[in-house]
Enzyme design. Sequence first.
Site, short mmCIF file in Angstrom:
data_model
loop_
_atom_site.label_atom_id
_atom_site.label_comp_id
_atom_site.label_asym_id
_atom_site.label_seq_id
_atom_site.Cartn_x
_atom_site.Cartn_y
_atom_site.Cartn_z
CG ASP A 22 -8.31 -9.63 -21.99
OD1 ASP A 22 -7.74 -10.72 -21.80
OD2 ASP A 22 -9.02 -9.41 -22.98
CG HIS A 38 -2.21 0.79 0.94
ND1 HIS A 38 -2.21 2.01 0.27
CD2 HIS A 38 -3.50 0.57 1.27
CE1 HIS A 38 -3.44 2.49 0.22
NE2 HIS A 38 -4.25 1.63 0.81
#
Length: 470
Positions: free
Chosen positions: A400, A156
């Site tokens: 994708d 993070h």
Amino acid sequence: MVAILASYTVTPKEETPKGFLWLSDNDQLWRWSHTPLLYIYKPNHNNVDVHVLVETMRGSLGQILVHYYPLAGRLSWTKGCRLELDCNAKGAVLLEAESTKSAVELGDFSPNNESVKELIPTVDYSRPIEELPLFVAQVTRFHGSNVIAIGILWSHPLGDGSAAIHFINSWAKLTQGRTINANELPFLDRTVLKPPSHQPSRRFDHREFKPLPLVLGKTDNIEEQKKKTTFAQLKLTPIQVQKLRKNANKNAKSQRQYTRFEVIGAYIWRCASKARRELKENQPTAAKLNVNIRNRLNPPLPERYFGNALAPTVTPTCYVGDIISRPLSYTTQKIREAVERVSSNEYLRSQMDFIAKKERWDSIRTPYLERGEYRADVPFFGNPNIILGSWMSMPAYEADFGWGKPLHFGPGAVCPYDRAMISLRPQEEDSHGVDDVVVFLHFQEAYMQDFIKFFWEDIRESSCSTQAKL
């Protein structure tokens, strides 16, 4: 269930800049551990060779790390307990794995499912922080099918959700064999968030860094920290969302229509207040939010800024009785006030100044509570409060890798406090460009069923299953 077949340390394919990279005050706010994410894919062709897939992903990861070279580095601590980044090109980690279970046997992809944990890679936090990789990905092939899971661990302090998703989507694009355009490359220089030398002292009362209300009669939140949380994924159709917005806006004092996030966030807060049946009407409660500030600063942050650009904010303290009994517009307005609090450049610069001058970071840094570690001196966002976040601007379903868009995207672990992340999911059928809204809800186990009951109480359409069908 899952066997690790191979582990690769992937370094940038070309020489990258070395040395320490300054991390902004916004980067210092977040836990130094990793955020777990899970993607599920079903390639449209059979006999997928996971080893070949991993080799392709390994090559494209080395390519994308040339542009995102900070992710190949390692964190370290300064004397003032600030985090800094050593761009030493030690690399990211890519794992190849195989599951002895089929995807059908697994059941669902909720982080409540113990088997799902094996789809997420692990990091040994007992090791020095200087040895921990900042990006870890595990590619798992399910037995007897061509279903693929990609579990991600994302550090993070290196970047918020927007930064993470943009990196993952760019990696996926390269894996397909496509190229990354110049306007898609990240902006890595975080010194654009450094306070100017002439910046005046803090001018605002930063309530967002003050302790949130406690349960009446309690002197700390240790007891609440110990209570188990669980997870639910709730999907709202565009029609259901429109119904909630119409309900909130019909009694609104504001001339500007409330946003989807404001309305759904308010509705979640109200459902949480109803579900916590033990709370009294005069129980103080607040909602804490993290707001994307990329376009709220003056000047705005550069396009494709790579880092943390979130500002914490908090609603005015309310009473549970008001949240439950008053119109939805009342609570929605409180959410708007929290968002508008961090809408000015002056307030945001003042907030950064406050963070920079903080001597004890534990008092504001988002906690990562190890099992059995409960402390009263770190923030806790659970009962009687809640934290709300938005992933609505994150194009998570664009990742994708050449197998089509993911069937499933979501968190890979249950948060140890009450938290709701509001996200978007493209509808499977033609929806005229309108997405479903998905709520990733982490809530105390004792109250979750009541929350779900109240969540659907005012929505006439029955909820649909949110799990991807395989």
